[in-house]
Design an enzyme around this catalytic site. Sequence first.
Site, PDB file in Angstrom:
ATOM      1  N   ALA A  68      -9.127 -10.836   0.775  1.00 55.28           N
ATOM      2  CA  ALA A  68      -7.701 -11.014   0.625  1.00 55.28           C
ATOM      3  C   ALA A  68      -6.890 -10.920   1.940  1.00 55.28           C
ATOM      4  O   ALA A  68      -5.948 -11.431   2.321  1.00 55.28           O
ATOM      5  CB  ALA A  68      -7.029 -10.043  -0.450  1.00 55.28           C
ATOM      6  N   ARG A 119       1.199 -16.478  -0.899  1.00 53.60           N
ATOM      7  CA  ARG A 119       2.336 -15.645  -0.262  1.00 53.60           C
ATOM      8  C   ARG A 119       3.330 -16.538   0.152  1.00 53.60           C
ATOM      9  O   ARG A 119       4.235 -16.158   0.547  1.00 53.60           O
ATOM     10  CB  ARG A 119       1.670 -14.925   0.698  1.00 53.60           C
ATOM     11  CG  ARG A 119       0.741 -13.899   0.032  1.00 53.60           C
ATOM     12  CD  ARG A 119       0.561 -12.498   0.937  1.00 53.60           C
ATOM     13  NE  ARG A 119       0.808 -12.797   2.415  1.00 53.60           N
ATOM     14  CZ  ARG A 119       1.255 -11.856   3.060  1.00 53.60           C
ATOM     15  NH1 ARG A 119       1.472 -10.459   2.524  1.00 53.60           N
ATOM     16  NH2 ARG A 119       1.202 -12.012   4.448  1.00 53.60           N
ATOM     17  N   HIS A 138      -7.704  -7.313   7.916  1.00 51.26           N
ATOM     18  CA  HIS A 138      -7.116  -7.788   8.670  1.00 51.26           C
ATOM     19  C   HIS A 138      -7.808  -7.471   9.956  1.00 51.26           C
ATOM     20  O   HIS A 138      -7.724  -8.338  10.843  1.00 51.26           O
ATOM     21  CB  HIS A 138      -5.699  -6.667   8.669  1.00 51.26           C
ATOM     22  CG  HIS A 138      -5.060  -6.834   7.140  1.00 51.26           C
ATOM     23  ND1 HIS A 138      -4.295  -5.795   6.803  1.00 51.26           N
ATOM     24  CD2 HIS A 138      -4.481  -7.814   6.443  1.00 51.26           C
ATOM     25  CE1 HIS A 138      -3.910  -6.166   5.673  1.00 51.26           C
ATOM     26  NE2 HIS A 138      -3.824  -7.256   5.549  1.00 51.26           N
TER      27      HIS A 138
END
Lengths: 73, 490
Positions: free
Chosen positions: B65, B96, B195
């Site tokens: 994700a 998003r 990330h």
Amino acid sequence: MANIMIRRGAEGYVFYMPKRDIEDQITSMEFDTPEKWGGEIKLKNGGCYFIDPQPAPARLPYSVRASRIDGVE
Amino acid sequence: MSALTREETQALIQEVLEVYPEKAKKDRAKHLMVNDKALESSKKCITSNRKSLPGVMTMRGCAYAGSKGVVWGPIKDMISISHGPIGCGQYARGGRRNYYVGTTGVDTFCEMNFTSDFQEKDIVFGGDKKLTKLMEEIEMLFPLNKGISVQSECPIGLIGDDIEAVSKKVAAQINKPVVPVRCEGFRGVSQSLGHHIANDSVRDWIISNRDGQAFEKTPYDVAILGDYNIGGDAWSSRILLEEMGLRVVAQWSGDGTLAEMENTPNVKLNLLHCYRSMNYISRHMEEKYGIPWLEYNFFGPTKIAESLRAIAAFFDDKIKEGAERVIEKYTAPMNEIIAKYKPRLQGKKVMLYVGGLRPRHVVGAYEDLGMVVVGTGYEFAHNDDYDRTMKDMGDATLIYDDATGHELDEFVKAMKPDLIGSGIKEKYVFHKMGYPFRQMHSWDYSGPYHGYDGFAVFAKDMDLTLNNPVWKMLKAPWLKEEATAELKAA
């Protein structure tokens, strides 16, 4: 041993360890002259690391291997 | 400022922890704290970025994700393949609302789901052949794509497919960057590692692609990092920077392109909005290319003015004047907005539980509207985030890390905020409890919230949510009758 990155912040050197995302002020560095740089570094959070003394890097930020002597992860 | 005193907040934490077994209690206690502005380091009072305990309801996501959904997904002219079973890709395509300009399916691909749709036989025999075929098909059907990234889902790591080799082979074939990203969902404790992995793959495969190539520079080049253009956020930030005289070379990664990312090493300054998801690449560019980076905050006029001045400080007088001009231009309209909404929102209490940058960045915007943030927390922050948060939050406010369903419910019941800002998983729980709620991950299908234009939308949204008459009508009709019957009897 872990890779760390040292950069210059508003109040002196800043320590950053990418692996653990630890970012902190360096309060003292054992050697800080152009010829000899590194040694024991102390962090604001109480941590203490060791960098092999070496000639100071030409440019910061600078990635270097450091070993943990004491402290928070 | 806070609704509760330090002792009361501490007592509340103790009370909420009571239901846990001894071991879980000890562990969860480390993740909850009462803010103390005097403290400089969060290390001693809050623990973060730890594995969630089995049995508690966590709101976290996974590494996939973080990589596909957050960092790689919004790059509009690259195709991100969700390599693995189909579900992960289906739930991560443009969810998003990362807005972009382009014709989807022709030259932009954010909202499409490209997946290798793993079946049992792919698990047994490996999926490398399928991946090769998929990429060749992509190249045939969507020739205007600028590159491909392979986002691994859990099984890829488990069965040990060699996506790097496949990527190298196909990259040579199609002569475009093909980036293997090892972001299997089981890695790390939350999306935060995703990330980091995504940043590292950008570093390894993208950032140095155009080194040594000619690039027409100006002294005013900047890049926007960590703005995912949710509801148009990056656009409303970009116009402010351009208005003050800067040239925005790249947007990472909302409405961003591969070419922009490859050109980023030529900028003078990296502007970092979401620190959590893009600080890694900023640090890398600082070391390799000597580009300084600056965290900024474009929520609410006070913080925007502060940030614009901080950005301008890196440049000459022309930009400094430009910043003052922009601030001056927007002061009157912003005062008008504050004059309109502040009386309706003054003194209202807000609780936040989001991720990334919002738990601390939006505090300023709420304060501009006269509202008080009484509690805040992150799903996946690290200690450096909490260091920053403690300065932005009021004294004796509640801070929670990776809060569980139970904790959030109890905190809300005790603190009775007037507005809650959190994600979709919390939204309907709190709606049913009768609390006004904004889904702050993607601005509840509104936006933009960044920049001056965004603040106007933000203020209006908060007013519409908070002062909506529907919250007074939430009591079930049969319960209401009982109440009136009791009244009659009395």
